[in-house]
Design a protein around this motif. Structure first.
Motif, PDB file in Angstrom:
ATOM      1  N   TYR A   1       0.033  13.578   3.705  1.00 13.99           N
ATOM      2  CA  TYR A   1      -0.306  14.150   4.999  1.00 13.99           C
ATOM      3  C   TYR A   1       0.443  13.431   6.117  1.00 13.99           C
ATOM      4  CZ  TYR A   1      -3.495  14.584   9.032  1.00 13.99           C
ATOM      5  OH  TYR A   1      -4.043  14.750  10.270  1.00 13.99           O
ATOM      6  N   TYR A   2       0.540  12.092   5.997  1.00 11.60           N
ATOM      7  CA  TYR A   2       1.124  11.303   7.083  1.00 11.60           C
ATOM      8  C   TYR A   2       2.640  11.385   7.151  1.00 11.60           C
ATOM      9  CZ  TYR A   2      -3.365   9.695   8.446  1.00 11.60           C
ATOM     10  OH  TYR A   2      -4.643   9.687   8.924  1.00 11.60           O
TER      11      TYR A   2
ATOM     12  N   ASN B  71      -7.257  19.526   7.564  1.00 18.21           N
ATOM     13  CA  ASN B  71      -7.224  18.978   8.911  1.00 18.21           C
ATOM     14  C   ASN B  71      -6.730  20.012   9.914  1.00 18.21           C
ATOM     15  OD1 ASN B  71      -7.954  16.749  10.250  1.00 18.21           O
ATOM     16  ND2 ASN B  71      -6.328  15.442   9.483  1.00 18.21           N
TER      17      ASN B  71
ATOM     18  N   ILE C 175       0.639   3.986   1.589  1.00 21.82           N
ATOM     19  CA  ILE C 175       0.967   4.581   2.880  1.00 21.82           C
ATOM     20  C   ILE C 175       2.221   3.933   3.472  1.00 21.82           C
ATOM     21  CG2 ILE C 175      -0.720   3.085   4.074  1.00 21.82           C
ATOM     22  CD1 ILE C 175       0.063   6.671   5.087  1.00 21.82           C
ATOM     23  N   ILE C 176       2.395   2.618   3.255  1.00 23.89           N
ATOM     24  CA  ILE C 176       3.579   1.940   3.784  1.00 23.89           C
ATOM     25  C   ILE C 176       4.819   2.353   2.986  1.00 23.89           C
ATOM     26  CG2 ILE C 176       4.651  -0.317   4.172  1.00 23.89           C
ATOM     27  CD1 ILE C 176       1.901  -1.383   4.830  1.00 23.89           C
TER      28      ILE C 176
ATOM     29  N   PRO D 190       0.823  -1.215   0.000  1.00 24.18           N
ATOM     30  CA  PRO D 190       0.000   0.000   0.000  1.00 24.18           C
ATOM     31  C   PRO D 190       0.853   1.259   0.000  1.00 24.18           C
ATOM     32  CG  PRO D 190      -0.707  -1.510   1.726  1.00 24.18           C
ATOM     33  CD  PRO D 190       0.558  -2.060   1.172  1.00 24.18           C
TER      34      PRO D 190
ATOM     35  N   TYR E 282       5.905   5.622   4.365  1.00 24.31           N
ATOM     36  CA  TYR E 282       6.621   5.479   5.636  1.00 24.31           C
ATOM     37  C   TYR E 282       8.039   4.977   5.409  1.00 24.31           C
ATOM     38  CZ  TYR E 282       2.707   6.339   8.808  1.00 24.31           C
ATOM     39  OH  TYR E 282       1.698   6.919   9.521  1.00 24.31           O
ATOM     40  N   ILE E 283       8.166   3.964   4.528  1.00 30.57           N
ATOM     41  CA  ILE E 283       9.502   3.412   4.285  1.00 30.57           C
ATOM     42  C   ILE E 283      10.411   4.488   3.700  1.00 30.57           C
ATOM     43  CG2 ILE E 283      10.820   1.703   2.969  1.00 30.57           C
ATOM     44  CD1 ILE E 283       8.505  -0.240   3.302  1.00 30.57           C
TER      45      ILE E 283
ATOM     46  N   TYR F 105      11.376   7.087   6.409  1.00 28.34           N
ATOM     47  CA  TYR F 105      12.308   6.676   7.458  1.00 28.34           C
ATOM     48  C   TYR F 105      13.623   6.145   6.906  1.00 28.34           C
ATOM     49  CZ  TYR F 105       8.411   7.303  10.623  1.00 28.34           C
ATOM     50  OH  TYR F 105       7.385   7.852  11.340  1.00 28.34           O
TER      51      TYR F 105
ATOM     52  N   SER G 125      -2.990  12.612  -1.168  1.00 31.59           N
ATOM     53  CA  SER G 125      -3.599  12.975   0.112  1.00 31.59           C
ATOM     54  C   SER G 125      -2.913  12.236   1.265  1.00 31.59           C
ATOM     55  CB  SER G 125      -5.096  12.661   0.100  1.00 31.59           C
ATOM     56  OG  SER G 125      -5.311  11.278  -0.031  1.00 31.59           O
ATOM     57  N   LEU G 126      -2.271  11.089   0.946  1.00 35.35           N
ATOM     58  CA  LEU G 126      -1.610  10.324   2.006  1.00 35.35           C
ATOM     59  C   LEU G 126      -0.310  10.975   2.464  1.00 35.35           C
ATOM     60  CD1 LEU G 126      -2.197   6.768   0.579  1.00 35.35           C
ATOM     61  CD2 LEU G 126      -3.343   7.803   2.499  1.00 35.35           C
TER      62      LEU G 126
ATOM     63  N   THR H 129      -5.347  17.927   1.943  1.00 34.21           N
ATOM     64  CA  THR H 129      -5.982  17.212   3.059  1.00 34.21           C
ATOM     65  C   THR H 129      -5.402  17.638   4.404  1.00 34.21           C
ATOM     66  OG1 THR H 129      -6.220  15.365   1.552  1.00 34.21           O
ATOM     67  CG2 THR H 129      -6.659  14.928   3.852  1.00 34.21           C
TER      68      THR H 129
END
Lengths: 236, 234
Positions: A176-177, A188, A67-68, A65, A71-72, A75, A173-174, A184
């Motif tokens: 955002y994280y 928020n 989102i993962i 996905p 993150y990868i 980081y 939009s992801l 987005t």
């Protein structure tokens, strides 16, 4: 119930966030699709070793996905950059790297994987005879590819690329994280203090719908213009 | 930043993350069920003769394809209760998982509806006429002649859509559901982020493996289903 004052106040801030979203989408699509075309050509020509690596890359990107991946990228990349900096004897200030770069990297690799599949099927949809015809008039392989095969393949690929691009805009939009203030995240941030969620997200929805609508129309227009390349293509 | 990563620890995280697997599967299956049901209604609307229903179905599909799933989640999870409270309905009793299932059903239903419509239209018109000519009525013709063929055509797209839906279940963490990614985030937070990259890579590998299995299942199902059937596409 609906806070109209909030809407009036926050519209300018939301509109200011639109370029961030679009910039991410354009950068990821431009770089990703170029890479995707490269992967498609490598896999089509069955270049040993590289084509197997590409196959694993595509499968991974399509299985994980967004989102993962974000993150990868978020980081892992700083460590890579830092270690590279140390190896050439410079200490790189990681805080100077904007978060949007991590997001674009993840989105770009995702686009590369998905678009490579689109280009691959488009390239195989162009009739083999086209290539032979090019050789028969004395073109080299790269001439044939650039002048004859690619324009036809593009015409076939555009409808699918359109869907891919609209998915990409939604995917931003992801970001955002990982701390990118695109539409987005801005919505928020604006909604949080007075809990104006419904107003903020309805506006956000309208903005995304308008963006989708415009790009849908643009790609349709593009499709129609490229139709002239389709005559005689895909006889298979 | 003298942090070093311990990639050998990645496999060790997988069993712990997989504790949340049943919840992810529950979200996937329920969203799939509701998404398909909703898509069937939309498809009926878009294929029928009623002009208003055609427009509503088309509008629904293009709306759902334009809105990011994340925004839909925020809209439903944070926005809807506010509206409902305004008209005196309390939504605080609804579980977070239910919100996620509702959002994923809605967002996936547009893709499913497009798939159903395309597969239905791909079945040759002559098939229906032939069914009528031997005396079958509308629904019987659909059930016994059209549907089995349309289903065969739809399998690859269905497999792809299920894989996409499975990947979208990862958004459940955004409202605090402890699914696979939610679990991974909790594990990363428990170690103050020192193992976050390893944990996220482990999660990525889990998703990759499951998608790989789903793809293989879809391929072999397609092969088994279409075996011995003549393709009757127009």
């Amino acid at each position: 119930m609906i806070n109209f004052g909030f809407i009036v106040q926050s519209v300018p801030a939301l509109i200011k966030a639109i370029p961030v979203t679009l910039l991410m989408a354009f950068a990821a699509a431009a770089a990703g699709w170029l890479l995707g075309l490269g992967i498609a050509l490598i896999r089509k020509n069955k270049v040993p070793v590289i084509s197997q690596i590409c196959a694993v890359f595509v499968s991974f990107m399509r299985g994980v996905p967004m989102i993962i991946l974000l993150y990868i990228s978020y980081y892992a990349l700083p460590v890579v950059v830092y270690n590279y900096g140390m190896s050439i004897g410079r200490e790189i200030d990681l805080n100077a790297i904007p978060a949007v770069l991590y997001a674009v990297l993840a989105l770009m690799l995702d686009q590369a994987a998905y678009s490579s599949e689109i280009f691959r099927s488009a390239l195989s949809a162009v009739d083999e005879g086209q290539m032979e015809a090019c050789y028969s008039v004395g073109m080299t392989k790269s001439q044939a590819l650039i002048r004859i095969v690619l324009p036809q393949a593009m015409a076939i690929a555009v409808p699918n690329l359109s869907g891919l691009f609209l998915g990409l805009v939604k995917g931003t939009s992801l970001a955002y994280y990982v701390g990118v203030y695109e539409i987005t995240a801005t919505a928020n941030l604006l909604a949080m203090p007075a809990l104006n969620f419904i107003e903020a997200y309805v506006m956000t929805t309208i903005i995304y719908e308008i963006i989708s609508f415009i790009f849908n129309k643009l790609f349709r227009g593009c499709e129609n213009r490229l139709k002239r390349f389709r005559a005689g293509a895909s006889a298979a | 930043m003298g942090h070093t990563y311990d990639f050998a620890s990645i496999p060790g995280y997988i069993p712990k993350i997989m504790q949340a697997f049943p919840l992810t599967i529950e979200i996937l299956l329920l969203s799939l069920l509701f998404g398909l049901a909703l898509a069937a209604l939309v498809t009926i609307g878009s294929l029928g003769r009623n002009k208003v229903l055609n427009a509503v179905s088309k509008g629904y599909i293009s709306f759902m394809r334009g809105i990011p799933t994340l925004v839909l989640i925020f809209l439903l999870y944070l926005g809807l209760p506010q509206i409902m409270q305004g008209i005196g309905v309390d939504m605080s009793g609804i579980s977070k998982t239910a919100y996620i299932i509702a959002c994923l059903s809605l967002s996936s239903s547009a893709n499913f509806a497009e798939m159903m419509r395309a597969s239905y239209l791909a079945v040759d018109k002559g098939q229906r006429e032939a069914a009528y000519s031997v005396g079958m009525k509308g629904f019987t013709a659909f059930r016994r002649i059209i549907f089995p063929q349309a289903f065969g055509i739809a399998i690859p797209a269905l497999g792809n859509n299920i894989i996409m839906l499975f990947k979208e279940t990862s958004l459940a963490f955004t409202v605090g559901v402890i699914d696979i990614l939610g679990k991974a985030r909790a594990m990363s937070a428990a170690s103050y982020g020192t193992n976050r990259l390893e944990v996220y890579i482990a999660t990525g590998l889990i998703f990759w493996a499951i998608c790989f299995i789903l793809e293989k299942l879809s391929k072999s199902f397609e092969k088994a289903y279409t075996k011995g059937r003549k393709k009757a596409t127009s």
